[in-house]
Write a protein that holds these residues in place. Structure first.
Motif, PDB file in Angstrom:
ATOM      1  N   LEU A 174       0.821  -1.209   0.000  1.00 14.54           N
ATOM      2  CA  LEU A 174       0.000   0.000   0.000  1.00 14.54           C
ATOM      3  C   LEU A 174       0.856   1.260   0.000  1.00 14.54           C
ATOM      4  O   LEU A 174       0.568   2.224  -0.732  1.00 14.54           O
ATOM      5  CB  LEU A 174      -0.927   0.000   1.216  1.00 14.54           C
ATOM      6  N   LEU A 175       1.906   1.285   0.802  1.00  9.44           N
ATOM      7  CA  LEU A 175       2.771   2.461   0.832  1.00  9.44           C
ATOM      8  C   LEU A 175       3.484   2.654  -0.501  1.00  9.44           C
ATOM      9  O   LEU A 175       3.631   3.785  -0.985  1.00  9.44           O
ATOM     10  CB  LEU A 175       3.800   2.336   1.959  1.00  9.44           C
ATOM     11  N   ARG A 176       3.919   1.548  -1.092  1.00  7.38           N
ATOM     12  CA  ARG A 176       4.599   1.651  -2.396  1.00  7.38           C
ATOM     13  C   ARG A 176       3.636   2.175  -3.459  1.00  7.38           C
ATOM     14  O   ARG A 176       3.974   3.050  -4.254  1.00  7.38           O
ATOM     15  CB  ARG A 176       5.156   0.280  -2.788  1.00  7.38           C
ATOM     16  N   LEU A 183       8.242   8.691   5.437  1.00  7.24           N
ATOM     17  CA  LEU A 183       8.661   9.989   4.898  1.00  7.24           C
ATOM     18  C   LEU A 183       8.566  10.012   3.375  1.00  7.24           C
ATOM     19  O   LEU A 183       8.120  11.009   2.787  1.00  7.24           O
ATOM     20  CB  LEU A 183      10.085  10.300   5.363  1.00  7.24           C
ATOM     21  N   ASP A 184       8.976   8.925   2.723  1.00  9.91           N
ATOM     22  CA  ASP A 184       8.856   8.862   1.259  1.00  9.91           C
ATOM     23  C   ASP A 184       7.410   9.049   0.813  1.00  9.91           C
ATOM     24  O   ASP A 184       7.124   9.780  -0.138  1.00  9.91           O
ATOM     25  CB  ASP A 184       9.376   7.513   0.743  1.00  9.91           C
ATOM     26  N   CYS A 185       6.494   8.380   1.502  1.00  5.94           N
ATOM     27  CA  CYS A 185       5.089   8.461   1.130  1.00  5.94           C
ATOM     28  C   CYS A 185       4.544   9.869   1.378  1.00  5.94           C
ATOM     29  O   CYS A 185       3.849  10.445   0.530  1.00  5.94           O
ATOM     30  CB  CYS A 185       4.280   7.431   1.911  1.00  5.94           C
ATOM     31  N   ALA A 186       4.848  10.441   2.540  1.00  9.08           N
ATOM     32  CA  ALA A 186       4.359  11.783   2.858  1.00  9.08           C
ATOM     33  C   ALA A 186       4.881  12.809   1.855  1.00  9.08           C
ATOM     34  O   ALA A 186       4.138  13.690   1.411  1.00  9.08           O
ATOM     35  CB  ALA A 186       4.766  12.159   4.285  1.00  9.08           C
ATOM     36  N   ALA A 237       8.681  11.516  11.171  1.00  8.61           N
ATOM     37  CA  ALA A 237       9.622  10.556  10.574  1.00  8.61           C
ATOM     38  C   ALA A 237      10.937  11.237  10.220  1.00  8.61           C
ATOM     39  O   ALA A 237      12.029  10.689  10.464  1.00  8.61           O
ATOM     40  CB  ALA A 237       8.992   9.930   9.331  1.00  8.61           C
ATOM     41  N   ALA A 238      10.858  12.443   9.646  1.00 12.04           N
ATOM     42  CA  ALA A 238      12.080  13.176   9.291  1.00 12.04           C
ATOM     43  C   ALA A 238      12.884  13.514  10.540  1.00 12.04           C
ATOM     44  O   ALA A 238      14.126  13.436  10.541  1.00 12.04           O
ATOM     45  CB  ALA A 238      11.715  14.442   8.526  1.00 12.04           C
ATOM     46  N   ALA A 239      12.187  13.896  11.636  1.00 10.20           N
ATOM     47  CA  ALA A 239      12.891  14.193  12.882  1.00 10.20           C
ATOM     48  C   ALA A 239      13.577  12.945  13.420  1.00 10.20           C
ATOM     49  O   ALA A 239      14.724  13.005  13.891  1.00 10.20           O
ATOM     50  CB  ALA A 239      11.905  14.754  13.909  1.00 10.20           C
TER      51      ALA A 239
END
Length: 750
Positions: A433-435, A492-495, A521-523
């Motif tokens: 789903l994320l991909r 993070l990639d998905c966001a 996630a970035a933090a």
């Protein structure tokens, strides 16, 4: 010496022979079947219906005396049959006193039962649906209501369709023939003959059969009437798609209002009032399932010391809900379990694994990923699950569980699969789903160009847009699961991939959560530049969809600090750009113009011409709101020239996005400068481009502006139409307040 009077059979045979007619000839002349005539002459049908005897008398051309004698003998036979027929066979169960709702379904059944005669199985009503929906209760209640319409009897047979040993058609026929008055001596031995006699008896009478819990077409088909005044009401968990010529009703859950009404009626026996809010909560937890509602009601009635609110607190825990939905021999899980046992082993595996899908519905492709099956095998499994009511399907090709069935599937998953298998499957579903979401989102990011998705055929931005919208519950659930599982890079990639797509669906309610998870996630990854980007997106959420300008400025300040510290010039520019939008709307135009000018300079310096163009548009808005309408028009015309220049460096998809918005702003400035005719033409062209580009939010705003201009020009009818169209578009994007406002303006126009 007196002679014994002839029987009806003897007299009929005497008159037929006297008329020199064969059975076939008499059947043809009277319209009575050969089988029925044969039964009459052999004494198996000693009291045929009055209309049948009249038809025979007419065909035989009997004298008045002979006619009366034949009719009298038939009447005596019917009376004798009535008083000698075995009683108590196939007796209808009692109807519940607190039956609630189902008005449309009752009206439907009444229409079918009172429909005119038709060949075949036209008088058969088939009620299908999942376990616990109250099919039997509805059928029995309907039969009791219709009792006066069926003077020759109401008969009920439980076919045990979900049992390991369903009642055979032959055994069901034997029960019904006995109930209809056929003696053991006259019961045919062959199933086909029994079915024929059964149909013959039904044709001559007005009987209602309630055939409950049918398991297959083969089981039910021989029991159905074939014309005449008799009717059949059939219930089944299966769709029984092979039955021809029947009237079908797919029973669904009770609406929440009716569910609460049913529960209130049951609880009335407690002699104490329970809070309406608690009853409403209980009804909602039951998902409109009558079996669950009755269990909840019965448990509370049998325990006067319990409070409805406390029981609602118990049901709020999904982990325990199915365990709580039991009262004596009534158990929701048992009802579902009977259907589950009907499934093939491979379909059982698919069923329980579908509980891992995080959203409310899914398509066959996602089902195949979760179920670990090929597409061909998945179609078969989904068909079987829908057929048994364990899944609901829709015209859009998507499937969903009833909430309680989903809990049952999850229980089966935990009971029948090892935790390591469940964990692996969860990762598989979440990763897919994320991909998919990330690939779909990048369709709208000019930095990526045309993606080449490895796992699905998203061949256009339209397909990507559709996938993201219909699967939002699923990919958002996967994003939460990944964040909870420490998969921060995937989160993070998905966001990040949702940056440009969020502009197309800006009023969707979930962007705050998406970009908050991205920022966290970035933090966690200690990447301040990417965190600044997510904070800028959160600033946008509060600037546009949420209209919370002070919060926007707080996020831009945080983003600016992180971006400056990490030399992320593009994010410094984005922070200025978002801050400018908030400052403009807060009535601080000079600060807004300064911030937007700085943002434009920075984006141009780093070669981001796409966002540079957006800054030019925003700068025009700052000038317009400051009353500098000529300067604003010049700014928008410069943006228009930029997006129409093939050598400007603006990405084609971005140009297509900005072009109609720039044109609309030009139209607005023309209107402010008093050039109304030119403004109306420009706005009309912009609205057409927005509709073609699927930009509903700016389209609705431009329609509203156009409507006001048309009204000022005295073009009242066109103004009303534009306001009405604006209301429709606002409604479609979920801005209900704006939709209501435009509808009022449309009706208020003189």
């Amino acid at each position: 010496m007196s002679t014994t009077p002839p029987s009806f059979a003897e007299l009929l045979r005497h008159h037929r022979r006297a008329a020199q007619l064969t059975l076939e000839q008499l059947a043809g002349a009277s319209g009575v079947s050969i089988r029925a005539l044969s039964d009459m002459e052999r004494g198996r049908s000693a009291g045929p219906q009055h209309r049948t005897v009249v038809a025979l008398a007419d065909a035989l051309a009997l004298s008045e005396d002979d006619r009366e004698q034949l009719i009298d003998l038939a009447r005596s036979g019917r009376l004798r049959d009535h008083w000698t027929r075995p009683t108590g066979l196939c007796e209808l169960p009692r109807s519940v006193d607190d039956f609630t709702g189902r008005a449309a379904e009752l009206a439907w059944a009444d229409d079918v039962m009172h429909a005119g005669d038709a060949p075949g199985a036209a008088g058969v009503a088939l009620i299908t649906g999942a376990a616990g929906l109250g099919k039997t209760t509805l059928a029995v209640h309907t039969a009791h209501v219709l009792r006066p319409s069926f003077p020759d009897g109401l008969f009920f047979v439980d076919l045990y369709g979900m049992s390991p040993r369903p009642l055979t058609a032959d055994d069901a026929l034997m029960q019904l023939l006995r109930a209809l008055g056929t003696t053991e001596r006259h019961l045919p031995h062959d199933t086909l003959e029994r079915a024929s006699v059964h149909r013959s008896l039904l044709r001559e009478r007005r009987v209602l059969l309630v055939l409950d819990n049918a398991g297959s077409e083969e089981q039910i088909r021989p029991l159905l009437p074939a014309g005449g005044q008799s009717r059949a009401l059939v219930t089944s968990r299966r769709l029984l798609a092979g039955l021809e010529g029947v009237h079908r009703l797919s029973l669904g859950p009770l609406p929440l209002v009716e569910a609460a009404e049913l529960l209130t009626g049951i609880l009335a026996r407690r002699g104490s009032s329970d809070g309406g809010s608690a009853v409403g909560e209980l009804a909602e937890f039951c998902g409109g399932l009558p079996l669950a509602l009755r269990i909840v009601g019965n448990r509370l009635v049998s325990r006067p010391g319990w409070r409805a609110a406390e029981f609602a607190d118990r049901l709020a825990d999904e982990e325990r809900r199915l365990d709580q939905l039991r009262a004596g021999d009534l158990k929701v899980a048992t009802a579902f379990g009977m259907s589950y046992k009907q499934l093939a082993a491979s379909t059982q595996r698919v069923f329980r694994r579908l509980a891992l899908v995080p959203g409310r519905d899914f398509d066959a492709t996602l089902a195949a990923v979760a179920g670990g099956a090929s597409m061909e095998g998945m179609w078969e499994a989904l068909d079987e699950l829908v057929d048994l009511g364990l899944l609901q399907d829709s015209r859009s090709g998507r499937y969903r569980f009833h909430d309680l069935v989903r809990l049952f599937a999850r229980d089966r998953l935990h009971a029948e699969e090892r935790s390591s298998e469940r964990d692996a499957l969860t990762v598989t579903v979440t990763s897919w789903l994320l991909r998919m979401a990330t690939v779909a989102g990048r369709w709208f990011d000019p930095a990526y160009g045309r993606p080449d998705p490895p796992d699905a055929d998203l061949s256009s931005s339209e397909e990507a847009d559709h996938w993201l919208r219909v699967n939002v519950d699923n990919w958002l659930g996967a994003l939460r699961a990944a964040a909870g599982g420490g998969r921060q890079a995937d989160v993070l990639d998905c966001a990040e991939s949702m940056d440009w797509f969020s502009d197309r669906w800006m009023h969707a309610p979930h962007w705050h959560e998406v970009f908050t998870l991205g920022s966290e996630a970035a933090a966690a990854l200690d990447d301040p530049a990417r965190q600044a980007r997510q904070l800028n997106l959160l600033a946008w959420v509060h600037l546009v969809p949420r209209d919370d300008l002070e919060t926007t400025l707080r996020y831009t300040a945080q983003a600016l600090e992180l971006a400056t510290r990490s030399d992320a010039t593009a994010q410094v520019a984005s922070a200025h750009h978002n801050a400018a939008g908030a400052l403009r709307r807060l009535g601080r135009p000079d600060e807004a113009i300064a911030a937007e000018t700085r943002a434009a300079e920075l984006f141009k310096a780093v070669g981001d011409i796409d966002t540079y163009g957006q800054c030019l548009g925003s700068l025009g808005s700052c000038l317009r709101d400051s009353g500098r309408h000529s300067e604003a028009l010049e700014q928008y015309l410069g943006l228009w020239a930029l997006v129409n220049d093939d050598r400007s460096g603006v990405t084609s998809s971005v140009a297509a996005f900005i072009r109609p918005i720039a044109l609309a702003r030009i139209g607005e400035c023309l209107a402010l400068l008093g050039h109304h005719s030119e403004a109306i033409a420009t706005l009309t062209e912009a609205i057409t481009l927005m509709e073609e580009g699927q930009l509903p939010v700016p389209q609705a705003a431009s329609l509203q502006t156009l409507a006001a201009l048309l009204g000022e020009e005295g073009r009242t009818g066109e103004s009303r139409h534009a306001y009405a169209r604006a209301a429709e578009v606002y409604q479609a994007v979920g801005d209900i307040e704006a939709a209501d406002r435009c509808r009022k303006l449309a009706s208020a126009a003189p």
